[in-house]
Design a protein around this motif. Structure first.
Motif, PDB file in Angstrom:
ATOM      1  N   PRO A  27       0.820  -1.206   0.000  1.00 36.13           N
ATOM      2  CA  PRO A  27       0.000   0.000   0.000  1.00 36.13           C
ATOM      3  C   PRO A  27       0.858   1.262   0.000  1.00 36.13           C
ATOM      4  O   PRO A  27       1.847   1.343   0.738  1.00 36.13           O
ATOM      5  N   THR A  44      -5.612   0.537   0.455  1.00 37.58           N
ATOM      6  CA  THR A  44      -6.242  -0.235   1.540  1.00 37.58           C
ATOM      7  C   THR A  44      -7.445   0.567   2.027  1.00 37.58           C
ATOM      8  O   THR A  44      -7.436   1.814   1.966  1.00 37.58           O
ATOM      9  N   LEU A 342      -9.989  -1.625  -5.310  1.00 38.70           N
ATOM     10  CA  LEU A 342     -10.400  -2.224  -4.019  1.00 38.70           C
ATOM     11  C   LEU A 342     -11.594  -3.156  -4.174  1.00 38.70           C
ATOM     12  O   LEU A 342     -11.671  -4.193  -3.519  1.00 38.70           O
TER      13      LEU A 342
END
Ligand code: HEM
Length: 436
Positions: A27, A44, A342
């Motif tokens: 990340p 994230t 995501l």
């Protein structure tokens, strides 16, 4: 990662695949370019929440909305910042209060039925065109009490022109000011003029009638600030145009993607049809029916997982700062948070490419980590129309399934065209089947 690698990957495999590739790395290590600007991909849910919700005051919106959408949206609440944003968001909020949104259900239902009834049995239609017309018609009627169906194609193509303009400028290494005489700028200026005619026409008519219709347009025209001042015509134009564009572009894409997924998943299509017909038969769907049609809502949410209409949210820090565990971001750099990445991450959505509406069933939905799914953004700038959109999606999908079956025609796989929003890369042609 070196930004050149991102550019190379994007050229070879497309921008969406390149974003996904970046997002799977550690990340905050993903570096990309948005036009001439360097950007960092945060991938994230915790980082998304930190930027959008917890530290919202330390950022402003990215250039696509704040700068390059200005010819279209002016200083409306999607692109404005600070005090203007705060005041104007408060002004338009009543149009999206739960009670009022529930009253929009009948309009959505009637217009969805009218659209389906015009489809030729056994004929072939472009679903993206149909959904653009329908959602434009709905936003026109609910928020402006205007009939836009007749002009829907012309309005839709002007808006597309300006979205392309904003996307090209955002991605360009050397953006060209709109005043400069280039073919694209000429087309963009002409489109702004045409759309202004429509919006200013609605404003003039309403001012002349001096009628309070209780809709968004009356709210804007009758609004008074603390000192008793009213909004200028230009401010009304900017807010009206913003809601007009934001209120249909995304829902047109979301419903098209949903119907595409239904056409490719006949079992789910059949289950939806059975649920709708068992609950309401063939009559028009009302607000009171919605709790009896959970599958339509689950399908809509799952479609926005796989094809989020707003596939990327960008922010710009107001000063040099750090996010998460020491990720340094300099003033002038951008932060990208990407729904596309995501929503397809196997850590949060096992077997992510599988279309499975039960992920959003009442038992399963609460298990999704916060901000692993954020189709409407988050925090203070969360989509003001989210309840409106969810209800509209649920009603449209249920009405279509009640009325007919759908089957893809031509290329079976449709890909995403990542402009400002995630549009299908073609017309999405479908055959309208059995209406029994
Ligand atoms: C499926 C449909 C929709 C999706 C996926 C969607 C998505 C979003 C997202 C992600 C944002 C936040 C952008 C950011 O933070 O930079 C946003 C903001 C906004 N949306 Fe939506 N939207 C949808 C439908 C609607 C509808 C129906 C309306 C109005 C009728 C609307 C009006 C707005 C407005 C005015 C904002 C700006 C809010 C602010 O900054 O205060 N949207 N939308």
């Amino acid at each position: 990662m070196n930004t050149l690698l991102f550019i190379g990957y994007a050229l070879l495999h497309g921008r969406l695949a390149a974003l996904e590739f970046l997002g799977r790395r550690s990340p905050g290590s993903g570096r990309l370019r948005i036009g001439a600007r360097r950007a960092i991909l945060l991938s994230t849910p915790e980082l998304v929440e930190e930027v959008l919700v917890q530290r919202t005051d330390e950022f402003q919106k990215g250039p696509a909305l704040r700068v390059y959408s200005r010819p279209l949206l002016g200083n409306g609440i999607l692109s404005s910042e600070g005090e203007t944003h705060r005041k104007h968001r408060r002004l338009v909020a009543p149009a999206f209060a739960h009670q009022r949104v529930s009253r929009y259900a009948d309009v959505m239902s009637a217009m969805a039925r009218q659209t389906c009834h015009a489809w030729p049995a056994g004929g072939v239609i472009s679903m993206h065109r149909e959904m653009t017309r329908l959602t434009l018609g709905i936003v026109g009627r609910t928020l402006f009490d205007a009939d836009l169906l007749q002009d829907a194609d012309a309005i839709g193509s002007r808006i597309t022109e300006l979205i392309r303009y904003a996307t090209d400028q955002t991605r360009s290494f050397r953006p060209v000011p709109l005043e400069k005489d280039t073919p694209q700028n000429r087309r963009a200026r002409e489109s702004v003029e045409k759309l202004n005619q429509t919006i200013y026409g609605m404003i003039e008519q309403r001012r002349a009638s001096a009628e309070d219709k209780g809709d968004l347009l009356s709210m804007l025209l009758l609004a008074r600030d603390e000192e008793g001042g009213s909004l200028s015509d230009e401010q009304v134009r900017d807010e009206a145009m913003t809601l007009f564009v934001a209120g249909h572009e995304t829902t047109a894409n979301a419903t098209t993607w949903s119907l595409y997924l239904l056409a490719r998943n006949p079992d789910v299509q059949r289950a939806l049809r059975e649920q709708v017909r068992a609950a309401v038969g063939m009559r028009a769907i009302t607000f009171a029916d919605l709790p009896k049609l959970p599958l339509a809502l689950e399908i809509f949410k799952e479609s926005m997982r796989l094809y989020p209409p707003a596939y990327i949210v960008v922010r710009e820090p107001l000063k040099d700062l750090e996010v998460g565990d020491g990720i340094k971001v300099k003033k002038g750099e951008l932060i990208a948070m990407c729904e596309w990445v995501l929503h397809r991450d196997p850590r949060y959505f096992p077997d992510p490419l599988r279309f499975d509406p039960s992920r959003f069933s009442p038992e399963n939905e609460p298990k999704i980590p916060r901000y692993a799914y954020f189709p409407f953004g988050g925090g203070r700038r969360i989509c003001i129309g989210n309840q409106f959109a969810l209800m509209e999606g649920q009603i449209i999908l249920a009405t279509v399934a009640q009325y007919c079956t759908l089957e893809m025609v031509g290329p079976k796989a449709v890909h995403g065209d990542p402009l400002m929003t995630l549009r299908p890369d073609g017309a999405v042609m479908m055959r309208v089947g059995s209406q029994q």
